[in-house]
Design a protein around this motif. Structure first.
Motif, PDB file in Angstrom:
ATOM      1  N   THR D 167       3.057   5.383   8.649  1.00 40.41           N
ATOM      2  CA  THR D 167       3.767   5.765   7.421  1.00 40.41           C
ATOM      3  C   THR D 167       4.719   4.668   6.983  1.00 40.41           C
ATOM      4  O   THR D 167       4.797   4.316   5.799  1.00 40.41           O
ATOM      5  CB  THR D 167       4.577   7.057   7.662  1.00 40.41           C
ATOM      6  OG1 THR D 167       3.939   7.814   8.676  1.00 40.41           O
ATOM      7  CG2 THR D 167       4.671   7.872   6.394  1.00 40.41           C
ATOM      8  N   ALA D 168       5.441   4.108   7.956  1.00 40.28           N
ATOM      9  CA  ALA D 168       6.391   3.049   7.623  1.00 40.28           C
ATOM     10  C   ALA D 168       5.664   1.873   7.011  1.00 40.28           C
ATOM     11  O   ALA D 168       6.101   1.299   6.002  1.00 40.28           O
ATOM     12  CB  ALA D 168       7.147   2.618   8.886  1.00 40.28           C
ATOM     13  N   ARG D 170       2.843   1.929   5.469  1.00 48.12           N
ATOM     14  CA  ARG D 170       2.350   2.267   4.135  1.00 48.12           C
ATOM     15  C   ARG D 170       3.472   2.134   3.112  1.00 48.12           C
ATOM     16  O   ARG D 170       3.305   1.614   2.016  1.00 48.12           O
ATOM     17  CB  ARG D 170       1.789   3.689   4.171  1.00 48.12           C
ATOM     18  CG  ARG D 170       0.825   3.948   3.052  1.00 48.12           C
ATOM     19  CD  ARG D 170      -0.049   5.149   3.323  1.00 48.12           C
ATOM     20  NE  ARG D 170       0.691   6.339   3.645  1.00 48.12           N
ATOM     21  CZ  ARG D 170       0.499   7.040   4.760  1.00 48.12           C
ATOM     22  NH1 ARG D 170      -0.391   6.630   5.640  1.00 48.12           N
ATOM     23  NH2 ARG D 170       1.199   8.128   4.986  1.00 48.12           N
ATOM     24  N   LYS D 171       4.674   2.639   3.499  1.00 48.03           N
ATOM     25  CA  LYS D 171       5.805   2.581   2.553  1.00 48.03           C
ATOM     26  C   LYS D 171       6.150   1.145   2.243  1.00 48.03           C
ATOM     27  O   LYS D 171       6.441   0.763   1.100  1.00 48.03           O
ATOM     28  CB  LYS D 171       7.006   3.297   3.153  1.00 48.03           C
ATOM     29  CG  LYS D 171       6.975   4.787   2.864  1.00 48.03           C
ATOM     30  CD  LYS D 171       8.199   5.461   3.440  1.00 48.03           C
ATOM     31  CE  LYS D 171       8.059   6.963   3.338  1.00 48.03           C
ATOM     32  NZ  LYS D 171       8.887   7.630   4.342  1.00 48.03           N
ATOM     33  N   PRO D 175       2.613   1.829  -2.660  1.00 47.80           N
ATOM     34  CA  PRO D 175       1.490   2.742  -2.936  1.00 47.80           C
ATOM     35  C   PRO D 175       0.255   1.953  -3.350  1.00 47.80           C
ATOM     36  O   PRO D 175       0.346   0.891  -3.973  1.00 47.80           O
ATOM     37  CB  PRO D 175       2.025   3.613  -4.076  1.00 47.80           C
ATOM     38  CG  PRO D 175       3.116   2.795  -4.695  1.00 47.80           C
ATOM     39  CD  PRO D 175       3.717   1.962  -3.631  1.00 47.80           C
ATOM     40  N   ALA D 178      -2.268   1.731   0.810  1.00 45.92           N
ATOM     41  CA  ALA D 178      -2.268   2.585   2.012  1.00 45.92           C
ATOM     42  C   ALA D 178      -3.594   2.531   2.763  1.00 45.92           C
ATOM     43  O   ALA D 178      -3.623   2.283   3.962  1.00 45.92           O
ATOM     44  CB  ALA D 178      -1.946   4.012   1.627  1.00 45.92           C
TER      45      ALA D 178
END
Lengths: 108, 171, 318, 213
Positions: D167-168, D170-171, D175, D178
């Motif tokens: 998640t980190a 991806r952030k 966007p 991902a």
């Protein structure tokens, strides 16, 4: 040496063997007593080598060897018979061996 | 009394003593062990009497094989530890006959040999014995080997239940 | 040298051999077996690679309680370990180490050795029956059957070499030995060694003491010093069988510088054979009872008889 | 050996057996001389359980999940006055936290269920006692084991990244990237060591693989 000592030992052992054969009821113990008698005879044969002047020296030893071989054969066959008998009747007591043939046929 | 005499007396005493225990002991297996002692003492007597080969054959065949077979048979049939009650018949007739035989033979031997001395034989008789067996006694020797073979076959036939059973079916 | 001193030296030498050699073999067994199994074996007793392990074991055995089972036949039970040990002591008396280096040279030494080795059976039966334990009895009956059976090929193989040498004396056999006998008597040597292994009940012939099914066979009820006697008998047995094979089939003291180093050659051969005995123990699983008897009666005895015929044939040709 | 089908030369099995044992004898044995030489334990060895007391919230999950019921917990509630707050808050204070190691079967469920990482495995195993009662370790003793807890081992370089890391990453990538990051990462990891991987900023140092003793 005084050969009378082994001779008397042989005689006593033979007597013990006779006593054992007559006294014992267990077939294997009877065989043991027979072994005692055979050994008494062997002892006397070997002693005779020392005391009796023979044509062939050492004949007593040869005879003793022959008797030992005979005893081995005797024990082999004797024990085979005893064990076979035990397998059939579950007893090894010589007094109780039934000699009538009717029962033999049933058991065999 | 020489050293040989002392040895003969001692070994003879052991042989007769343990022989007496063989035929009187109420312990089934123990009388087998006494038989070992008795036969061993007799082998010792042979040694003193100069029959070395016979002595070792005695140990090899009797102590190593015959007694073991006997003990084996005792253990295969029944071998309780401790005395068994029903081993013996009434003692008197057997004792009378045994004592008679013993006394008679002893009297015979004592009368025949008295307290005479004989020279000790020279030991190491394996060669002499071999020449005897394969010279003068070769025929009995061969007969004995046939007897041993037949005893072997007989013992196998007796103790193999499958052979006996097949015979019974045929008959 | 006075007679008594001579006798004393001989007895002392035999006793020393009787006590030291089994310890060496036992220690070798610990270490060799361990390394063959990817372990290291004893490492602590005596600091250097556990050389004192068996001495420590001995001390431990002495300290253990001496138990006689309640239902046992006490006298027979207590005598059995001594009877087990005694024959080997007599045998060691007659084994020649070098030329003239033998405790007691006998005209028919081979016969004495074979006869006395047969007494071991009695000890097995004594301990088995007197223990009042069904596992002991089973082990003892198995042991007696095994010992009786393997005595036959043992004697036949020894007879072959005695026939070849034309004498029954152990030093005499070594003197008559020639290197080509290694081939001529090879089957006899093989039979003698295998039958000897069975006679001392070593794995793979340890059916009488098969510990996974009979606890420890006829030794089950023994503790402390008496058990140690049985163990000692086993290791002396290894020495005796290795020594007899050496003397009868591997030429005893024959080797380079045999006049001076004869004893060394004998000892080396004994140790090599002992190593093989240990090696067999590590490598092979135990034979089943019927396989054991089959091996004896169907393979070893006919082979031994054939070897006798071969020996006689070669002997008469020469 | 040669009963079914292809027959081997007779005695070959016997010789093979001898060869195997002889070869083993010539090789060095792998025995660890334990009391003299410390054993080389693998990471995550289960020796004893350590308690980090300040992480414990007395949620009782461990005691309830324990199959042997060998964890005993006592606590009381305490009022904590937080300056600026309207009311005093309540807090659980641990009074007693015992693990009976004579009952424990080292399943590790208590450690798995602890939501706040208060319990840890340590490879320490030499805590045998002559008295079975001494195997009941109280919270001080359990806390004391904390110093033997090794740092967590490095992540498996071939493993999937943890959910938090993914998640980190991806952030950070923004966007749209991902899916690309998710599929590309394992390939990138194989080429570079985990410490230099931008996708796993929290990877521990390489020395953490070795458990501390």
């Amino acid at each position: 040496m005084h050969v009378v000592i082994p001779y008397v030992v042989g005689a006593l052992l033979f007597a013990l063997g006779v006593y054992g054969v007559l006294r014992r009821r267990n077939a294997i113990l009877v065989l043991m007593a027979v072994e005692l008698m055979l050994n008494a005879v062997n002892l006397i044969l070997v002693t005779a080598d020392v005391s009796v002047r023979a044509v062939l020296p050492g004949t007593g030893g040869v005879f003793a060897l022959f008797v030992i071989v005979l005893a081995a054969a005797e024990v082999g066959v004797g024990l085979a018979i005893v064990l076979q008998f035990y397998r059939m009747r579950r007893i090894v007591v010589v007094d109780e061996v039934r000699l009538d043939t009717d029962e033999e046929r049933v058991a065999g | 009394m020489t050293v040989a005499d002392v040895l003969l007396l001692a070994l003879g005493a052991i042989a007769v003593g343990s022989g007496a225990l063989v035929v009187t002991s109420t312990h089934l297996v123990r009388s087998g062990f006494y038989l070992v002692v008795s036969l061993g003492a007799i082998a010792g007597l042979y040694l003193v009497l100069g029959a070395e080969l016979v002595a070792w054959v005695q140990v090899l065949v009797y102590v190593g094989a015959v007694v073991v077979l006997l003990l084996f048979a005792v253990m295969l049939t029944r071998a309780p530890i401790g005395p068994s009650a029903d081993l013996d018949r009434p003692a008197l007739p057997a004792a009378v006959i045994g004592a008679g035989v013993g006394l008679g033979l002893t009297a015979l031997f004592v009368d025949a040999f008295r307290w005479t001395r004989f020279p000790s034989p020279d030991p190491g008789t394996a060669e002499r014995l071999g020449e005897q067996i394969f010279g003068a006694w070769v025929l009995p020797f061969e007969v004995l080997s046939i007897l041993l073979l037949s005893a072997l076959v007989g013992a196998i036939v007796l103790s193999r239940p499958d052979i006996g059973a097949r015979k019974a079916e045929d008959a | 040298m006075p007679l008594w001193l001579d006798l004393l030296i001989r007895v002392a030498a035999v006793m020393a051999g009787f006590l030291v050699l089994p310890l060496v073999i036992g220690q070798a067994e610990h270490k060799v077996m361990a390394h063959m199994q990817g372990r290291v074996g004893p490492m602590y007793a005596g600091a250097f690679h556990g050389w004192a392990q068996l001495i420590a074991d001995g001390v431990k055995f002495v300290q253990k309680e001496d138990i006689t089972p309640r239902d046992a036949d006490r006298t027979v039970f207590r005598l059995a370990p001594i009877v087990a040990l005694f024959p080997y002591l007599v045998v060691i008396l007659t084994i020649p180490l070098g030329p003239g280096l033998v405790a007691q040279s006998l005209d028919i030494g081979l016969f004495l050795v074979l006869a006395v080795l047969g007494i071991g059976v009695v000890a097995v039966l004594m301990s088995a029956w007197a223990s009042a334990n069904k596992y002991s009895l089973l082990g003892g009956v198995r042991g007696a059957a095994q010992l009786l059976a393997y005595e036959l090929p043992l004697v036949l193989a020894a007879a072959s070499v005695a026939m070849a040498a034309g004498t029954l004396s152990l030093p005499g056999i070594v003197e008559a030995w020639r290197p080509w006998w290694l081939i001529w008597q090879a089957p006899a040597a093989f039979i003698f060694f295998i039958a000897g292994l069975a006679e001392i009940r070593r794995p793979p012939f340890d059916m009488p003491i098969a510990d996974s099914e009979l606890v420890f066979g006829y030794m089950t009820e023994y503790t402390g010093l008496r058990f140690a006697f049985f163990l000692l008998a086993e290791y002396v047995g290894i020495v005796v069988i290795a020594a007899l094979t050496t003397v009868l089939f591997l030429g005893g003291w024959h080797g380079p510088f045999e006049e001076q180093l004869g004893w060394l050659w004998t000892l080396l051969k004994i140790f090599a054979l002992s190593f093989v005995i240990i090696w067999f123990r590590v490598s092979y699983p135990r034979l089943r009872e019927d396989q054991l008897q089959r091996l004896c009666w169907l393979i070893l005895v006919p082979l031994a008889l054939a070897q006798l015929v071969l020996t006689a044939a070669v002997k008469s040709l020469l | 050996m040669s009963e079914n089908g292809d027959r081997i030369a007779p005695g070959k099995g016997l010789l093979d057996g001898l060869a195997v044992t002889f070869k083993t004898m010539t090789r060095r044995s792998t025995t660890q001389q334990y009391p003299d030489v410390e054993p080389d334990l693998p990471p995550r060895s289960r020796g004893v359980i350590a308690l980090l007391e300040e992480n414990c919230t007395v949620c009782m999950l461990c005691a309830r999940e324990c199959p042997d019921w060998c964890i005993y917990i006592d606590s009381h509630k305490e009022e904590v006055v937080v300056p600026g707050a309207a009311r005093a808050r309540q807090r659980n204070v641990l009074d007693k936290f015992d693990i009976d190691f004579s009952l424990c079967m080292y399943c590790g469920i208590c450690i798995e269920v602890c939501p706040f990482d208060a319990l840890h495995w340590t490879p320490e195993f030499e805590y045998a006692e002559t008295d079975v009662l001494s195997l009941l370790h109280d919270k001080d003793r359990l806390g004391d084991w904390m110093r033997t807890v090794p740092p967590p081992p490095a992540h498996d370089v071939l493993g999937e990244p943890s959910k938090e890391e993914a998640t980190a990453a991806r952030k950070a990538a923004g966007p749209g990237a991902a899916t690309a990051a998710k599929t590309a990462r394992p390939a990138g990891v194989r080429a570079t060591p985990p410490t230099s991987d931008p996708g796993s900023p929290s990877a521990p140092p390489a020395s953490a693989k070795e458990p501390e003793r």
